[in-house]
Design an enzyme around this catalytic site. Structure first.
Site, short mmCIF file in Angstrom:
data_model
loop_
_atom_site.label_atom_id
_atom_site.label_comp_id
_atom_site.label_asym_id
_atom_site.label_seq_id
_atom_site.Cartn_x
_atom_site.Cartn_y
_atom_site.Cartn_z
N LYS A 253 0.84 -1.17 0.00
CA LYS A 253 0.00 0.00 0.00
C LYS A 253 0.89 1.24 0.00
CE LYS A 253 -1.64 1.95 3.81
NZ LYS A 253 -0.71 2.66 4.70
N HIS B 129 -1.44 -4.99 5.50
CA HIS B 129 -0.86 -5.76 6.61
C HIS B 129 -1.85 -5.98 7.76
CE1 HIS B 129 -0.03 -1.93 8.71
NE2 HIS B 129 0.04 -2.66 9.80
N LYS C 208 -2.71 -9.67 10.62
CA LYS C 208 -2.87 -9.75 12.07
C LYS C 208 -3.78 -10.93 12.41
CE LYS C 208 -2.66 -4.70 12.61
NZ LYS C 208 -1.53 -4.34 13.43
N GLU D 31 -3.38 5.68 17.61
CA GLU D 31 -1.95 5.44 17.81
C GLU D 31 -1.38 6.53 18.70
OE1 GLU D 31 0.16 3.92 14.12
OE2 GLU D 31 -1.35 5.22 13.27
N ASP E 195 -4.00 7.14 4.25
CA ASP E 195 -3.08 6.20 4.87
C ASP E 195 -3.82 5.03 5.53
OD1 ASP E 195 -0.53 5.33 5.74
OD2 ASP E 195 -0.76 6.33 7.68
N HIS F 220 -6.86 -0.11 5.59
CA HIS F 220 -6.91 -0.84 6.87
C HIS F 220 -8.30 -0.80 7.53
CE1 HIS F 220 -2.71 -0.99 6.34
NE2 HIS F 220 -2.36 0.11 6.96
N LYS G 222 -3.07 9.82 14.88
CA LYS G 222 -1.74 9.69 15.49
C LYS G 222 -1.69 10.61 16.71
CE LYS G 222 0.57 8.05 11.50
NZ LYS G 222 0.40 6.62 11.75
C1 BG6 Z 1 0.59 1.76 8.13
C2 BG6 Z 1 0.45 3.24 8.08
O1 BG6 Z 1 0.09 1.18 6.95
O2 BG6 Z 1 -0.14 1.27 9.26
C3 BG6 Z 1 1.00 3.85 9.36
O3 BG6 Z 1 1.17 3.76 6.96
C4 BG6 Z 1 0.32 3.25 10.57
O4 BG6 Z 1 0.84 5.26 9.35
C5 BG6 Z 1 0.35 1.73 10.50
O5 BG6 Z 1 1.02 3.69 11.71
C6 BG6 Z 1 -0.50 1.13 11.60
O6 BG6 Z 1 -0.29 -0.24 11.65
P1 BG6 Z 1 -0.21 -1.04 13.00
O7 BG6 Z 1 -0.05 -2.46 12.60
O8 BG6 Z 1 0.98 -0.48 13.75
O9 BG6 Z 1 -1.48 -0.76 13.72
#
Ligand code: BG6
Length: 508
Positions: A168, A198, A202, A236, A255, A260, A356
């Site tokens: 991505k 990704h 998980k 986050e 993003d 996600h 964030k």
């Molecule tokens: C990424 C984003 O794809 O996913 C990041 O680019 C983000 O900005 C991250 O922090 C979050 O993934 P995870 O697995 O840490 O929750």
């Protein structure tokens, strides 16, 4: 209670036998993704005996280098990550056998992704099965696939496979995602492209399917008649920090949301597939994503973090992060409301928020059930009947927790809120996992269940398209770092007589 695991997918993908022999060609071998996630995942796969003897890795990048140089660099970074408690990969020690397996199979090729000579050189080295992994900036995805296709590297001869993994962000809006899909599909068949997200790597996300469809208890109530609303959160505590160059033109919406957050949405909202066959699952997910009503700007709030305190230390404003414009209006937080126009979910609002530098790290899906139908407890003291809330905990806690009402012990009929929970760690052994193991293994075994099909990606972008197009960029509101986000996001729910659940795992 006896521990029991049941295969979720078909036999080949259950993680019980090694993947077929193949060469993994990594474009961007010197990059962060390769070091931080791909190598630790390959190391874990080697440790689990899931890589075949006939496995090799060809790292491609534009710098000068040698096989030995790549081996040394990756050994050092793996060792450093193993000692860093904040990295995705921390281990007591590096097992020499598992790492030796990977190390001796590593090779390096210097090459410019834009030059046909690079692909000719790859062709001279690769025979049989191959997975080409684009661990590079998004602007190279199309170029690399063109290079592979034009060099004949995507031709699948006999039983051999040629697959491409694309990271991505896949496009930056609907038009560019469509363009990229059209471009890559000129060079190969849909079944050859593995678009990665990704979040699907998980365990806790994959488990949503088992939780929903392997429990008869849930299915009858998993619908508009019983569910009031659903909140999907990915909060986050980290800031943008060194990633300003990528983040400035991207922002929280691009993003996180069409990819996600929509994967979580699909998992929690899709219809039961007829089987766990990849196409059956992906069809249901695409149908759900296509049923999302395009989100109007008035149903969303964009925020950007100002200076504040995060986890006990002072942190700068987003605008003071490296590679960020002093007058940037890029959002680091987004909250939105969406509707799914299908029989199951009509009228149930889904609230999504991600940001964030928030007060806590918490990725979860909270399902809020409707109240009991009549107020039997109206006259009881402290009749604070909160809704039954079921939270699917994705990160950092892994499990499910349910909050509900009970009688407080004593002579009076008094209501109290309680929580009952399940944590993975209490039932299952902790297997080393940085999150890419299953995805890499599935790609090698040809199981596309956890990868995104073109239609799913495009449906995600279509839903957020009105936000990308119709939203005044200047319309960004500020929140202090270390807070729960902008107050406008609270108003978004207050408008509907609802509120966000706390970020600490408690219902408030
Ligand atoms: C990424 C984003 O794809 O996913 C990041 O680019 C983000 O900005 C991250 O922090 C979050 O993934 P995870 O697995 O840490 O929750």
């Amino acid at each position: 209670m006896a521990e029991q695991t049941t295969a979720l997918k078909n036999d080949a993908a259950c993680g019980t036998k090694p993947a077929p022999p193949c060469t993994l060609v990594i474009f961007g071998a010197g990059g962060d993704l390769t070091k931080r996630l791909l190598m630790p995942s390959l190391y874990n796969l080697a440790g689990a005996g899931l890589l075949p003897a006939g496995f090799s890795i060809l790292g491609v990048d534009h710098n000068d280098g040698t096989d030995e140089g790549l081996r040394d660099t990756l050994t050092k970074t793996l060792e450093a990550f193993s000692k860093d408690p904040t990295s995705e990969f921390h281990a007591d020690h590096i097992d020499p056998k598992s790492w030796g397996f990977i190390r001796e199979r590593l090779h390096y090729l210097k090459g410019d992704f834009e030059k046909p000579e690079t692909f000719a050189a790859i062709k001279a080295k690769v025979t049989g099965n191959a997975v080409f992994y684009c661990a590079v900036a998004a602007r190279f995805f199309g170029t690399i696939v063109d290079g592979l296709g034009q060099a004949g590297l995507l031709k699948q001869e006999g039983d051999s496979f040629r697959r491409v993994v694309i990271e991505k962000p896949f496009g930056s809006d609907l038009a560019s995602a469509r363009e990229l899909n059209a471009r890559i599909l000129k060079q190969g068949d849909e079944s050859q492209f593995f678009r990665i997200d990704h979040f699907l790597g998980k365990e806790t996300v994959q488990s949503i399917m088992a939780f929903r469809f392997a429990n008869g208890l849930l299915e009858p109530v998993w619908r508009r008649e019983y569910i009031d609303s659903i909140q999907i959160t990915a909060a986050e505590t980290v800031g943008v920090e060194e990633r300003g160059g990528f983040y400035e033109p991207t922002g929280a919406l691009r993003d996180m949301v069409p990819n996600h957050m929509f994967q979580l949405l699909c998992m929690v909202g899709m219809e039961p597939p007829n089987s766990f066959d990849a196409e059956a699952v992906r069809t249901e997910k695409a149908k759900l994503a296509e049923a999302v009503r395009p989100i109007p700007p008035e149903d969303a709030v964009r925020g950007q973090y100002a200076a504040g305190t995060s986890e006990g230390r002072d942190v700068p404003a987003y605008r003071d992060e490296p590679h960020v414009a002093k007058d940037s209006v890029t959002e680091t937080y987004i909250a939105l409301k969406l509707h799914i126009e299908n029989w199951r979910w009509a009228g149930v609002p889904f609230y999504i928020r991600t940001g964030k530098r928030m007060t806590g790290r918490r990725t979860e899906i909270a399902v809020l059930f409707k109240p009991a139908p009549f107020k039997m407890f109206e006259e009881t003291p402290t009749a604070d009947l909160g809704p039954t809330v079921m939270r699917i905990l994705i990160d950092p806690d892994h499990g499910v927790s349910t909050e509900f009402n009970v009688k407080v012990p004593g002579p009076q009929m008094k209501i109290g809120r309680v929580r009952s929970g399940f944590r993975y760690k209490d039932f299952f052994a902790d297997t080393p996992n940085v999150g890419y193991e299953t995805l890499l293994y599935d790609c090698m075994t040809g199981d596309a269940t956890l990868f995104q099909r073109a239609d799913n990606i495009e449906a995600g972008w279509a839903a957020v398209d009105p936000l990308l197009k119709g939203w005044p960029q200047a319309d960004v509101t500020f929140y202090p770092a270390g807070s729960t986000g902008p107050k406008e996001a609270d108003e978004l729910l207050a408008r509907d007589g609802r509120h966000w659940l706390g970020l600490d795992g408690e219902t408030d």
